[in-house]
Write a protein that holds these residues in place. Sequence first.
Motif, PDB file in Angstrom:
ATOM      1  N   GLN A   1      23.370  16.045 -13.009  1.00  0.00           N
ATOM      2  CA  GLN A   1      22.599  16.569 -14.113  1.00  0.00           C
ATOM      3  C   GLN A   1      21.195  16.882 -13.629  1.00  0.00           C
ATOM      4  OE1 GLN A   1      23.221  14.459 -17.911  1.00  0.00           O
ATOM      5  NE2 GLN A   1      24.385  13.022 -16.674  1.00  0.00           N
ATOM      6  N   MET A   2      20.676  17.976 -14.115  1.00  0.00           N
ATOM      7  CA  MET A   2      19.366  18.407 -13.638  1.00  0.00           C
ATOM      8  C   MET A   2      18.643  19.165 -14.735  1.00  0.00           C
ATOM      9  SD  MET A   2      18.432  21.022 -10.509  1.00  0.00           S
ATOM     10  CE  MET A   2      19.213  20.060  -9.261  1.00  0.00           C
ATOM     11  N   ILE A   3      17.323  19.028 -14.747  1.00  0.00           N
ATOM     12  CA  ILE A   3      16.446  19.830 -15.594  1.00  0.00           C
ATOM     13  C   ILE A   3      15.404  20.435 -14.670  1.00  0.00           C
ATOM     14  CG2 ILE A   3      14.756  19.813 -17.463  1.00  0.00           C
ATOM     15  CD1 ILE A   3      16.133  17.274 -18.506  1.00  0.00           C
ATOM     16  N   VAL A   4      15.173  21.736 -14.780  1.00  0.00           N
ATOM     17  CA  VAL A   4      14.115  22.381 -14.012  1.00  0.00           C
ATOM     18  C   VAL A   4      12.944  22.619 -14.956  1.00  0.00           C
ATOM     19  CG1 VAL A   4      13.439  24.408 -12.697  1.00  0.00           C
ATOM     20  CG2 VAL A   4      15.738  23.491 -12.451  1.00  0.00           C
ATOM     21  N   VAL A   5      11.805  22.019 -14.631  1.00  0.00           N
ATOM     22  CA  VAL A   5      10.604  22.170 -15.446  1.00  0.00           C
ATOM     23  C   VAL A   5       9.673  23.137 -14.734  1.00  0.00           C
ATOM     24  CG1 VAL A   5       8.641  20.977 -16.478  1.00  0.00           C
ATOM     25  CG2 VAL A   5      10.848  19.840 -16.344  1.00  0.00           C
ATOM     26  N   ILE A   6       9.322  24.199 -15.427  1.00  0.00           N
ATOM     27  CA  ILE A   6       8.397  25.192 -14.876  1.00  0.00           C
ATOM     28  C   ILE A   6       7.026  24.884 -15.476  1.00  0.00           C
ATOM     29  CG2 ILE A   6       7.871  27.640 -14.683  1.00  0.00           C
ATOM     30  CD1 ILE A   6      10.921  28.130 -15.002  1.00  0.00           C
ATOM     31  N   ASN A   7       6.172  24.281 -14.662  1.00  0.00           N
ATOM     32  CA  ASN A   7       4.869  23.801 -15.111  1.00  0.00           C
ATOM     33  C   ASN A   7       3.796  24.871 -14.894  1.00  0.00           C
ATOM     34  OD1 ASN A   7       2.945  22.035 -16.083  1.00  0.00           O
ATOM     35  ND2 ASN A   7       2.859  20.783 -14.247  1.00  0.00           N
ATOM     36  N   LYS A   8       2.603  24.574 -15.332  1.00  0.00           N
ATOM     37  CA  LYS A   8       1.414  25.418 -15.172  1.00  0.00           C
ATOM     38  C   LYS A   8       1.529  26.735 -15.942  1.00  0.00           C
ATOM     39  CE  LYS A   8      -0.260  23.118 -11.322  1.00  0.00           C
ATOM     40  NZ  LYS A   8      -0.936  21.933 -11.719  1.00  0.00           N
ATOM     41  N   MET A   9       2.220  26.711 -17.078  1.00  0.00           N
ATOM     42  CA  MET A   9       2.332  27.922 -17.896  1.00  0.00           C
ATOM     43  C   MET A   9       0.985  28.288 -18.524  1.00  0.00           C
ATOM     44  SD  MET A   9       5.364  29.089 -17.547  1.00  0.00           S
ATOM     45  CE  MET A   9       5.492  30.301 -18.833  1.00  0.00           C
ATOM     46  N   ASP A  10       0.022  27.349 -18.526  1.00  0.00           N
ATOM     47  CA  ASP A  10      -1.304  27.598 -19.088  1.00  0.00           C
ATOM     48  C   ASP A  10      -2.259  28.242 -18.086  1.00  0.00           C
ATOM     49  OD1 ASP A  10      -1.176  25.204 -17.609  1.00  0.00           O
ATOM     50  OD2 ASP A  10      -3.048  24.506 -18.488  1.00  0.00           O
ATOM     51  N   GLU A  72      13.515  16.940 -25.600  1.00  0.00           N
ATOM     52  CA  GLU A  72      14.877  17.214 -26.084  1.00  0.00           C
ATOM     53  C   GLU A  72      15.841  17.385 -24.916  1.00  0.00           C
ATOM     54  OE1 GLU A  72      14.151  20.699 -28.372  1.00  0.00           O
ATOM     55  OE2 GLU A  72      13.564  19.579 -30.169  1.00  0.00           O
ATOM     56  N   ALA A  73      15.392  18.057 -23.853  1.00  0.00           N
ATOM     57  CA  ALA A  73      16.240  18.246 -22.676  1.00  0.00           C
ATOM     58  C   ALA A  73      16.564  16.910 -22.025  1.00  0.00           C
ATOM     59  CB  ALA A  73      15.553  19.184 -21.673  1.00  0.00           C
ATOM     60  N   LEU A  74      15.578  16.009 -21.967  1.00  0.00           N
ATOM     61  CA  LEU A  74      15.816  14.671 -21.416  1.00  0.00           C
ATOM     62  C   LEU A  74      16.786  13.888 -22.298  1.00  0.00           C
ATOM     63  CD1 LEU A  74      12.214  13.752 -20.255  1.00  0.00           C
ATOM     64  CD2 LEU A  74      14.197  14.130 -18.783  1.00  0.00           C
ATOM     65  N   ASP A  75      16.656  14.035 -23.609  1.00  0.00           N
ATOM     66  CA  ASP A  75      17.561  13.349 -24.536  1.00  0.00           C
ATOM     67  C   ASP A  75      18.990  13.848 -24.416  1.00  0.00           C
ATOM     68  OD1 ASP A  75      15.634  11.656 -25.546  1.00  0.00           O
ATOM     69  OD2 ASP A  75      15.170  12.925 -27.275  1.00  0.00           O
ATOM     70  N   ASN A  76      19.178  15.083 -23.976  1.00  0.00           N
ATOM     71  CA  ASN A  76      20.520  15.678 -23.860  1.00  0.00           C
ATOM     72  C   ASN A  76      21.262  15.226 -22.606  1.00  0.00           C
ATOM     73  OD1 ASN A  76      20.231  17.062 -26.258  1.00  0.00           O
ATOM     74  ND2 ASN A  76      19.447  18.905 -25.276  1.00  0.00           N
ATOM     75  N   ILE A  77      20.577  14.546 -21.685  1.00  0.00           N
ATOM     76  CA  ILE A  77      21.235  14.079 -20.464  1.00  0.00           C
ATOM     77  C   ILE A  77      22.121  12.884 -20.807  1.00  0.00           C
ATOM     78  CG2 ILE A  77      20.828  12.924 -18.253  1.00  0.00           C
ATOM     79  CD1 ILE A  77      18.482  14.714 -17.820  1.00  0.00           C
ATOM     80  N   ALA A  78      23.353  12.942 -20.349  1.00  0.00           N
ATOM     81  CA  ALA A  78      24.291  11.842 -20.600  1.00  0.00           C
ATOM     82  C   ALA A  78      23.950  10.670 -19.681  1.00  0.00           C
ATOM     83  CB  ALA A  78      25.715  12.309 -20.353  1.00  0.00           C
ATOM     84  N   PRO A  79      23.918   9.448 -20.216  1.00  0.00           N
ATOM     85  CA  PRO A  79      23.622   8.291 -19.364  1.00  0.00           C
ATOM     86  C   PRO A  79      24.759   8.056 -18.370  1.00  0.00           C
ATOM     87  CG  PRO A  79      24.211   7.570 -21.576  1.00  0.00           C
ATOM     88  CD  PRO A  79      24.140   9.061 -21.602  1.00  0.00           C
ATOM     89  N   PRO A  80      24.437   7.533 -17.187  1.00  0.00           N
ATOM     90  CA  PRO A  80      25.482   7.299 -16.186  1.00  0.00           C
ATOM     91  C   PRO A  80      26.442   6.201 -16.636  1.00  0.00           C
ATOM     92  CG  PRO A  80      23.425   6.349 -15.461  1.00  0.00           C
ATOM     93  CD  PRO A  80      23.128   7.105 -16.717  1.00  0.00           C
ATOM     94  N   ARG A 108      19.328  -6.203  -8.622  1.00  0.00           N
ATOM     95  CA  ARG A 108      19.832  -5.324  -9.676  1.00  0.00           C
ATOM     96  C   ARG A 108      21.347  -5.270  -9.607  1.00  0.00           C
ATOM     97  NH1 ARG A 108      19.398   1.092 -10.006  1.00  0.00           N
ATOM     98  NH2 ARG A 108      20.583   1.301 -11.910  1.00  0.00           N
ATOM     99  N   VAL A 109      22.015  -5.397 -10.741  1.00  0.00           N
ATOM    100  CA  VAL A 109      23.470  -5.327 -10.788  1.00  0.00           C
ATOM    101  C   VAL A 109      23.890  -3.870 -10.607  1.00  0.00           C
ATOM    102  CG1 VAL A 109      25.528  -5.727 -12.185  1.00  0.00           C
ATOM    103  CG2 VAL A 109      23.619  -7.315 -12.316  1.00  0.00           C
ATOM    104  N   GLU A 110      24.574  -3.579  -9.503  1.00  0.00           N
ATOM    105  CA  GLU A 110      25.050  -2.223  -9.223  1.00  0.00           C
ATOM    106  C   GLU A 110      26.449  -2.005  -9.782  1.00  0.00           C
ATOM    107  OE1 GLU A 110      23.394   0.301  -7.767  1.00  0.00           O
ATOM    108  OE2 GLU A 110      21.604  -0.927  -7.479  1.00  0.00           O
ATOM    109  N   THR A 111      27.346  -2.970  -9.570  1.00  0.00           N
ATOM    110  CA  THR A 111      28.701  -2.887 -10.103  1.00  0.00           C
ATOM    111  C   THR A 111      29.097  -4.253 -10.634  1.00  0.00           C
ATOM    112  OG1 THR A 111      29.753  -3.420  -7.986  1.00  0.00           O
ATOM    113  CG2 THR A 111      29.411  -1.091  -8.451  1.00  0.00           C
ATOM    114  N   GLY A 112      30.094  -4.261 -11.527  1.00  0.00           N
ATOM    115  CA  GLY A 112      30.583  -5.525 -12.060  1.00  0.00           C
ATOM    116  C   GLY A 112      29.747  -6.038 -13.208  1.00  0.00           C
TER     117      GLY A 112
END
Length: 133
Positions: A1-10, A72-80, A108-112
Amino acid sequence: QMIVVINKMDDKTVNYSEERYKEIKSETAAYLKKVGYKPMKIPFVPVSGWEGENMTEKSEKMPWYSGPCLLEALDNIAPPKRPVDKPLRIPIQDCYKIGGIGTVPVGRVETGVVKPGIEAMFAPVGIKGEIQS
Protein backbone atom coordinates in the motif's frame (compact mmCIF):
# COMPACT_ATOMS: atom_id res chain seq x y z
CA GLN A 1 0.00 0.00 0.00
CA MET A 2 1.28 3.41 -0.88
CA ILE A 3 0.26 7.06 -0.89
CA VAL A 4 2.17 9.61 -2.96
CA VAL A 5 2.05 13.07 -1.41
CA ILE A 6 2.92 15.95 -3.71
CA ASN A 7 4.07 18.69 -1.34
CA LYS A 8 4.96 22.37 -1.83
CA MET A 9 1.78 23.17 -3.76
CA ASP A 10 1.94 26.64 -2.13
CA ASP A 11 5.29 27.47 -3.78
CA LYS A 12 5.36 30.67 -5.86
CA THR A 13 6.27 28.70 -8.99
CA VAL A 14 3.36 26.27 -8.46
CA ASN A 15 0.64 28.40 -6.84
CA TYR A 16 -1.73 25.41 -6.38
CA SER A 17 -1.66 24.77 -10.14
CA GLU A 18 -3.49 21.73 -11.53
CA GLU A 19 -1.12 21.64 -14.52
CA ARG A 20 1.96 21.33 -12.30
CA TYR A 21 0.21 18.65 -10.21
CA LYS A 22 -0.60 16.63 -13.35
CA GLU A 23 2.98 17.01 -14.60
CA ILE A 24 4.49 15.72 -11.34
CA LYS A 25 1.87 12.98 -11.09
CA SER A 26 2.59 11.68 -14.61
CA GLU A 27 6.37 11.68 -14.06
CA THR A 28 6.06 9.92 -10.71
CA ALA A 29 3.51 7.41 -12.04
CA ALA A 30 5.82 6.52 -14.93
CA TYR A 31 8.69 5.88 -12.52
CA LEU A 32 6.51 3.81 -10.15
CA LYS A 33 5.30 1.73 -13.09
CA LYS A 34 8.91 1.03 -14.12
CA VAL A 35 9.75 -0.31 -10.67
CA GLY A 36 6.70 -2.58 -10.53
CA TYR A 37 3.89 -0.64 -8.85
CA LYS A 38 0.40 -0.06 -10.29
CA PRO A 39 -0.03 3.75 -10.32
CA MET A 40 -3.77 3.50 -11.00
CA LYS A 41 -4.24 2.03 -7.49
CA ILE A 42 -2.07 4.64 -5.74
CA PRO A 43 -3.63 7.90 -4.50
CA PHE A 44 -1.64 11.02 -5.45
CA VAL A 45 -2.47 13.71 -2.90
CA PRO A 46 -1.43 17.35 -3.48
CA VAL A 47 -0.70 19.18 -0.22
CA SER A 48 0.94 22.23 1.23
CA GLY A 49 2.65 21.19 4.43
CA TRP A 50 3.59 24.77 5.25
CA GLU A 51 0.06 26.12 4.87
CA GLY A 52 -1.64 22.89 5.96
CA GLU A 53 -3.72 22.73 2.79
CA ASN A 54 -5.36 19.37 1.94
CA MET A 55 -3.81 17.70 4.99
CA THR A 56 -6.75 17.12 7.33
CA GLU A 57 -9.57 18.52 5.20
CA LYS A 58 -10.11 19.35 1.54
CA SER A 59 -8.53 22.58 0.41
CA GLU A 60 -10.47 25.47 -1.08
CA LYS A 61 -7.28 26.51 -2.88
CA MET A 62 -7.34 23.29 -4.96
CA PRO A 63 -10.97 22.99 -6.15
CA TRP A 64 -9.80 20.98 -9.17
CA TYR A 65 -8.68 18.09 -6.93
CA SER A 66 -11.51 15.65 -6.20
CA GLY A 67 -9.61 12.88 -4.37
CA PRO A 68 -9.17 12.36 -0.64
CA CYS A 69 -7.19 14.68 1.60
CA LEU A 70 -4.08 13.18 3.21
CA LEU A 71 -5.84 12.17 6.44
CA GLU A 72 -8.64 10.42 4.48
CA ALA A 73 -6.06 8.63 2.32
CA LEU A 74 -4.27 7.41 5.46
CA ASP A 75 -7.58 6.24 6.92
CA ASN A 76 -8.26 4.22 3.75
CA ILE A 77 -5.13 2.09 4.21
CA ALA A 78 -5.98 -1.39 5.44
CA PRO A 79 -4.13 -2.37 8.63
CA PRO A 80 -1.66 -5.26 8.25
CA LYS A 81 -2.86 -8.72 9.23
CA ARG A 82 -1.11 -9.95 12.36
CA PRO A 83 0.23 -13.54 12.03
CA VAL A 84 -1.22 -14.84 15.32
CA ASP A 85 -1.39 -18.42 13.99
CA LYS A 86 2.42 -18.74 13.78
CA PRO A 87 4.88 -19.54 16.60
CA LEU A 88 5.77 -16.78 19.04
CA ARG A 89 8.66 -14.60 17.87
CA ILE A 90 9.81 -11.55 19.81
CA PRO A 91 13.07 -9.87 18.77
CA ILE A 92 14.60 -8.66 22.06
CA GLN A 93 15.42 -4.95 22.06
CA ASP A 94 16.65 -4.55 25.62
CA CYS A 95 16.92 -6.32 29.00
CA TYR A 96 16.28 -4.73 32.38
CA LYS A 97 17.43 -6.13 35.73
CA ILE A 98 14.80 -5.28 38.31
CA GLY A 99 15.45 -6.07 41.98
CA GLY A 100 13.01 -8.61 43.39
CA ILE A 101 11.71 -9.53 39.93
CA GLY A 102 14.77 -10.53 37.95
CA THR A 103 15.77 -9.95 34.34
CA VAL A 104 12.99 -8.57 32.14
CA PRO A 105 13.55 -8.84 28.38
CA VAL A 106 11.75 -6.21 26.27
CA GLY A 107 10.77 -6.58 22.63
CA ARG A 108 8.00 -6.39 20.04
CA VAL A 109 5.74 -9.35 19.26
CA GLU A 110 6.25 -10.11 15.55
CA THR A 111 4.29 -13.37 15.32
CA GLY A 112 2.19 -15.44 17.69
CA VAL A 113 0.44 -14.42 20.89
CA VAL A 114 1.88 -13.71 24.35
CA LYS A 115 -0.16 -14.98 27.29
CA PRO A 116 0.76 -15.27 30.98
CA GLY A 117 1.86 -18.77 31.91
CA ILE A 118 3.31 -19.88 28.57
CA GLU A 119 6.89 -21.08 28.43
CA ALA A 120 9.15 -19.27 25.97
CA MET A 121 12.59 -20.28 24.74
CA PHE A 122 15.24 -17.69 23.97
CA ALA A 123 17.29 -18.48 20.88
CA PRO A 124 20.11 -19.07 20.09
CA VAL A 125 21.12 -20.02 23.66
CA GLY A 126 18.07 -22.18 24.36
CA ILE A 127 17.22 -20.69 27.77
CA LYS A 128 13.58 -21.22 28.77
CA GLY A 129 11.44 -18.96 30.92
CA GLU A 130 7.82 -18.51 31.91
CA ILE A 131 5.91 -15.43 30.84
CA GLN A 132 4.54 -13.79 34.00
CA SER A 133 2.42 -10.99 32.58
